[in-house]
Write a protein that holds these residues in place. Structure first.
Motif, PDB file in Angstrom:
ATOM      1  N   SER A 276      23.325  -2.765  25.194  1.00 13.99           N
ATOM      2  CA  SER A 276      24.043  -1.553  24.766  1.00 13.99           C
ATOM      3  C   SER A 276      23.139  -0.668  23.912  1.00 13.99           C
ATOM      4  CB  SER A 276      25.284  -1.931  23.962  1.00 13.99           C
ATOM      5  OG  SER A 276      24.887  -2.448  22.707  1.00 13.99           O
ATOM      6  N   LEU A 277      23.596   0.569  23.734  1.00 19.52           N
ATOM      7  CA  LEU A 277      22.868   1.502  22.863  1.00 19.52           C
ATOM      8  C   LEU A 277      22.820   0.965  21.436  1.00 19.52           C
ATOM      9  CD1 LEU A 277      21.544   4.251  22.244  1.00 19.52           C
ATOM     10  CD2 LEU A 277      23.839   5.226  22.050  1.00 19.52           C
ATOM     11  N   LYS A 278      23.960   0.424  20.985  1.00 22.07           N
ATOM     12  CA  LYS A 278      24.022  -0.108  19.623  1.00 22.07           C
ATOM     13  C   LYS A 278      22.980  -1.217  19.431  1.00 22.07           C
ATOM     14  CE  LYS A 278      27.239  -2.376  16.456  1.00 22.07           C
ATOM     15  NZ  LYS A 278      28.650  -2.679  16.195  1.00 22.07           N
ATOM     16  N   ASP A 279      22.934  -2.175  20.365  1.00 26.50           N
ATOM     17  CA  ASP A 279      21.989  -3.286  20.214  1.00 26.50           C
ATOM     18  C   ASP A 279      20.551  -2.828  20.377  1.00 26.50           C
ATOM     19  OD1 ASP A 279      23.802  -5.280  19.571  1.00 26.50           O
ATOM     20  OD2 ASP A 279      24.389  -5.499  21.659  1.00 26.50           O
ATOM     21  N   THR A 280      20.342  -1.840  21.232  1.00 29.71           N
ATOM     22  CA  THR A 280      18.978  -1.306  21.390  1.00 29.71           C
ATOM     23  C   THR A 280      18.541  -0.661  20.074  1.00 29.71           C
ATOM     24  OG1 THR A 280      19.449  -0.903  23.728  1.00 29.71           O
ATOM     25  CG2 THR A 280      17.539   0.217  22.798  1.00 29.71           C
ATOM     26  N   GLY A 281      19.444   0.090  19.450  1.00 32.17           N
ATOM     27  CA  GLY A 281      19.124   0.738  18.170  1.00 32.17           C
ATOM     28  C   GLY A 281      18.836  -0.279  17.082  1.00 32.17           C
ATOM     29  N   ILE A 282      19.667  -1.313  17.007  1.00 30.84           N
ATOM     30  CA  ILE A 282      19.468  -2.351  15.978  1.00 30.84           C
ATOM     31  C   ILE A 282      18.130  -3.057  16.207  1.00 30.84           C
ATOM     32  CG2 ILE A 282      20.358  -4.601  15.196  1.00 30.84           C
ATOM     33  CD1 ILE A 282      23.203  -3.405  15.715  1.00 30.84           C
ATOM     34  N   THR A 283      17.794  -3.261  17.472  1.00 29.05           N
ATOM     35  CA  THR A 283      16.514  -3.912  17.808  1.00 29.05           C
ATOM     36  C   THR A 283      15.339  -3.038  17.377  1.00 29.05           C
ATOM     37  OG1 THR A 283      17.567  -4.999  19.666  1.00 29.05           O
ATOM     38  CG2 THR A 283      15.163  -4.845  19.746  1.00 29.05           C
ATOM     39  N   LEU A 284      15.434  -1.732  17.663  1.00 31.22           N
ATOM     40  CA  LEU A 284      14.336  -0.837  17.285  1.00 31.22           C
ATOM     41  C   LEU A 284      14.175  -0.800  15.765  1.00 31.22           C
ATOM     42  CD1 LEU A 284      14.925   2.124  19.789  1.00 31.22           C
ATOM     43  CD2 LEU A 284      13.089   0.414  19.850  1.00 31.22           C
ATOM     44  N   LYS A 285      15.302  -0.818  15.062  1.00 29.39           N
ATOM     45  CA  LYS A 285      15.238  -0.816  13.590  1.00 29.39           C
ATOM     46  C   LYS A 285      14.570  -2.099  13.092  1.00 29.39           C
ATOM     47  CE  LYS A 285      18.098  -0.160   9.494  1.00 29.39           C
ATOM     48  NZ  LYS A 285      19.459   0.054   8.989  1.00 29.39           N
ATOM     49  N   ALA A 286      14.936  -3.234  13.681  1.00 26.87           N
ATOM     50  CA  ALA A 286      14.334  -4.512  13.271  1.00 26.87           C
ATOM     51  C   ALA A 286      12.832  -4.528  13.547  1.00 26.87           C
ATOM     52  CB  ALA A 286      15.026  -5.662  13.993  1.00 26.87           C
ATOM     53  N   LEU A 287      12.415  -3.734  14.537  1.00 23.35           N
ATOM     54  CA  LEU A 287      10.977  -3.647  14.846  1.00 23.35           C
ATOM     55  C   LEU A 287      10.256  -2.657  13.937  1.00 23.35           C
ATOM     56  CD1 LEU A 287      11.229  -3.729  18.741  1.00 23.35           C
ATOM     57  CD2 LEU A 287      10.055  -5.413  17.307  1.00 23.35           C
ATOM     58  N   GLY A 288      10.996  -2.036  13.046  1.00 23.87           N
ATOM     59  CA  GLY A 288      10.355  -1.167  12.062  1.00 23.87           C
ATOM     60  C   GLY A 288      10.536   0.314  12.299  1.00 23.87           C
ATOM     61  N   ALA A 289      11.308   0.688  13.323  1.00 28.99           N
ATOM     62  CA  ALA A 289      11.513   2.129  13.552  1.00 28.99           C
ATOM     63  C   ALA A 289      12.242   2.731  12.358  1.00 28.99           C
ATOM     64  CB  ALA A 289      12.317   2.352  14.830  1.00 28.99           C
ATOM     65  N   GLU A 290      11.746   3.884  11.912  1.00 27.71           N
ATOM     66  CA  GLU A 290      12.364   4.568  10.758  1.00 27.71           C
ATOM     67  C   GLU A 290      13.113   5.814  11.193  1.00 27.71           C
ATOM     68  OE1 GLU A 290       9.500   4.617   7.219  1.00 27.71           O
ATOM     69  OE2 GLU A 290       8.227   4.162   8.940  1.00 27.71           O
ATOM     70  N   CYS A 291      12.960   6.183  12.444  1.00 24.35           N
ATOM     71  CA  CYS A 291      13.608   7.385  12.978  1.00 24.35           C
ATOM     72  C   CYS A 291      13.691   7.176  14.491  1.00 24.35           C
ATOM     73  CB  CYS A 291      12.736   8.605  12.658  1.00 24.35           C
ATOM     74  SG  CYS A 291      13.204  10.131  13.497  1.00 24.35           S
ATOM     75  N   VAL A 292      14.830   7.540  15.095  1.00 24.52           N
ATOM     76  CA  VAL A 292      14.946   7.404  16.548  1.00 24.52           C
ATOM     77  C   VAL A 292      15.250   8.771  17.158  1.00 24.52           C
ATOM     78  CG1 VAL A 292      16.070   6.220  18.476  1.00 24.52           C
ATOM     79  CG2 VAL A 292      15.844   5.053  16.275  1.00 24.52           C
ATOM     80  N   ILE A 293      14.495   9.097  18.181  1.00 22.79           N
ATOM     81  CA  ILE A 293      14.727  10.330  18.947  1.00 22.79           C
ATOM     82  C   ILE A 293      15.411   9.899  20.240  1.00 22.79           C
ATOM     83  CG2 ILE A 293      13.580  12.249  20.119  1.00 22.79           C
ATOM     84  CD1 ILE A 293      11.255  11.687  17.944  1.00 22.79           C
ATOM     85  N   LEU A 294      16.621  10.392  20.455  1.00 14.75           N
ATOM     86  CA  LEU A 294      17.442   9.868  21.548  1.00 14.75           C
ATOM     87  C   LEU A 294      17.789  10.934  22.567  1.00 14.75           C
ATOM     88  CD1 LEU A 294      19.329   7.645  22.816  1.00 14.75           C
ATOM     89  CD2 LEU A 294      21.149   8.573  21.356  1.00 14.75           C
ATOM     90  N   ARG A 295      17.542  10.641  23.834  1.00 13.75           N
ATOM     91  CA  ARG A 295      18.140  11.424  24.931  1.00 13.75           C
ATOM     92  C   ARG A 295      19.061  10.491  25.700  1.00 13.75           C
ATOM     93  NH1 ARG A 295      15.751  15.751  29.096  1.00 13.75           N
ATOM     94  NH2 ARG A 295      15.875  16.894  27.143  1.00 13.75           N
ATOM     95  N   SER A 296      20.283  10.960  25.932  1.00 11.17           N
ATOM     96  CA  SER A 296      21.282  10.120  26.593  1.00 11.17           C
ATOM     97  C   SER A 296      22.140  10.954  27.535  1.00 11.17           C
ATOM     98  CB  SER A 296      22.180   9.482  25.516  1.00 11.17           C
ATOM     99  OG  SER A 296      23.307   8.895  26.117  1.00 11.17           O
ATOM    100  N   PRO A 297      22.589  10.355  28.641  1.00 16.13           N
ATOM    101  CA  PRO A 297      23.530  11.082  29.514  1.00 16.13           C
ATOM    102  C   PRO A 297      24.935  11.130  28.934  1.00 16.13           C
ATOM    103  CG  PRO A 297      23.081   8.900  30.412  1.00 16.13           C
ATOM    104  CD  PRO A 297      22.211   9.048  29.199  1.00 16.13           C
ATOM    105  N   TYR A 298      25.165  10.425  27.810  1.00 15.83           N
ATOM    106  CA  TYR A 298      26.512  10.368  27.233  1.00 15.83           C
ATOM    107  C   TYR A 298      26.650  11.304  26.035  1.00 15.83           C
ATOM    108  CZ  TYR A 298      26.670   6.225  30.098  1.00 15.83           C
ATOM    109  OH  TYR A 298      26.589   5.375  31.155  1.00 15.83           O
TER     110      TYR A 298
END
Ligand code: CP
Length: 346
Positions: free
Chosen positions: A117-139
């Motif tokens: 899911s988007l939520k789990d993908t975001g949590i994963t990126l944060k755990a990998l150290g991402a401090e900012c996410v740029i998102l393009r989504s069809p939703y």
């Protein structure tokens, strides 16, 4: 339906149903949105828009080695669930120009394909150290979900048919340059007396929505133009001071800025259009522009479909500001990334 299309559809359905069942608990909606986010053009005050555009000016002119120190080794993730050339490349170049490390996650080469899911993908990126996410989504609305799930600043790189705020900001920078106006002077009156016609597939256009939310607050009149199939009467409520004009040539005659839009075939979902009739009434061609808007700037967010909404003569002609729009993507997005991570720029 081809196998590839079927598996993409299944992945989307899996993702959206998981998101619905698991992510939307009542407490989820209490989670704050990080103030460095840029999700809707409506979120920015006029003063904030001025600061972003001033920051873009500063960062564009800054010595590249000095600029690289602003966000040195900060981590920015680009999460793209839809294809993109301009937005993805310019956000990536912008983050790198500020010294940040970037990583690109696209839906077809990541665990999103397996149904994450988007939520789990975001949590994963944060755990990998991402401090900012740029998102393009069809939703539509997906950036809000990601921002609440992660607590990170989220920069909306286009969500469904909802919004594309960074595009509206770079369009504004292009318009100000054409009108020879300085960002530092930006106010509620700056675009008073300026008419911006947006012509084409308004119904499916996040670019039209974000521009309609931004430009009238600076005093511009926004005219939507197109056939009823692509421009329902309800579109008039999209922004303060937005009006509908079905006759393209009437709209052209009062416009200093003309923004053409592509017909979004990927979102038409069975809608039938007579394309010959569409070209006859709404195409920006050399003869029509010369006759009705010989001094207007011609914009297009891209991708352009030559011979459909615009001819090569106009797209490559002296009135075209399309290349300037693309160019402005990097400084404006540098300003947004710097704002998200408090990297300065003023
Ligand atoms: N303007 C725009 O969003 O283009 P891309 O889809 O190529 O990013």
């Amino acid at each position: 339906m081809a196998d590839q299309e079927r598996s993409e559809e299944m992945a989307k359905t899996r993702n959206s149903s998981r998101e619905t069942q698991e992510s939307f608990t009542p407490s989820f909606f209490q989670q704050p949105i990080h103030p460095g986010s840029a999700i809707s053009a409506a979120d920015f005050s006029v003063a904030e828009v001025r600061r972003i555009l001033e920051s873009a000016d500063v960062l564009e002119k800054e010595d590249p080695l000095r600029r690289m120190k602003r966000l040195a080794k900060r981590r920015v993730a680009l999460l793209f669930y839809e294809s993109s050339t301009r937005t993805r490349t310019s956000f990536e170049l912008a983050a790198k120009a500020l010294g940040a490390d970037t990583t690109l996650v696209s839906s077809l080469s990541s665990s999103i394909e397996k149904g994450e899911s988007l939520k789990d993908t975001g949590i994963t990126l944060k755990a990998l150290g991402a401090e900012c996410v740029i998102l393009r989504s069809p939703y539509s609305g997906a950036p809000y979900l990601l921002a609440r799930a992660t607590g990170l600043p989220v920069l909306n790189a286009g969500d469904g048919m909802a919004e594309h705020p960074s595009q509206a900001l770079l369009d504004l920078r292009t318009i100000l340059q054409f009108l020879e106006m300085r960002a530092g002077k930006l106010s509620e009156k700056t675009l008073r007396g300026v008419t911006v016609t947006i012509c084409g597939d308004i119904l499916h256009s996040r670019v039209a929505r974000s521009n309609a939310l931004l430009l009238p607050r600076l005093g511009a009149k926004v005219v939507f133009c197109g056939p009823v199939e692509l421009l329902p009467e309800s579109a008039v409520g999209l922004g303060p001071g937005t009006v509908i004009e079905r006759d393209f040539e009437t709209a052209l005659r009062e416009s200093q800025i003309v923004m053409m839009l592509r017909i979004q075939a990927e979102r038409l979902a069975g809608l039938q259009l007579d394309l010959d009739e569409y070209r006859r009434r709404y195409q920006a061609n050399g003869e029509r522009i010369a006759a009705h808007a010989p001094r207007a700037a011609i914009l297009h967010p891209g991708p352009i479909i030559r011979g459909m909404e615009i001819t090569s003569e106009v797209a490559d002609g002296p009135q075209s500001a399309i290349a300037a729009q693309v160019h402005n993507g990097v400084p404006v997005r540098m300003a947004l990334v710097a704002r998200a991570l408090k990297g300065g720029g003023r």
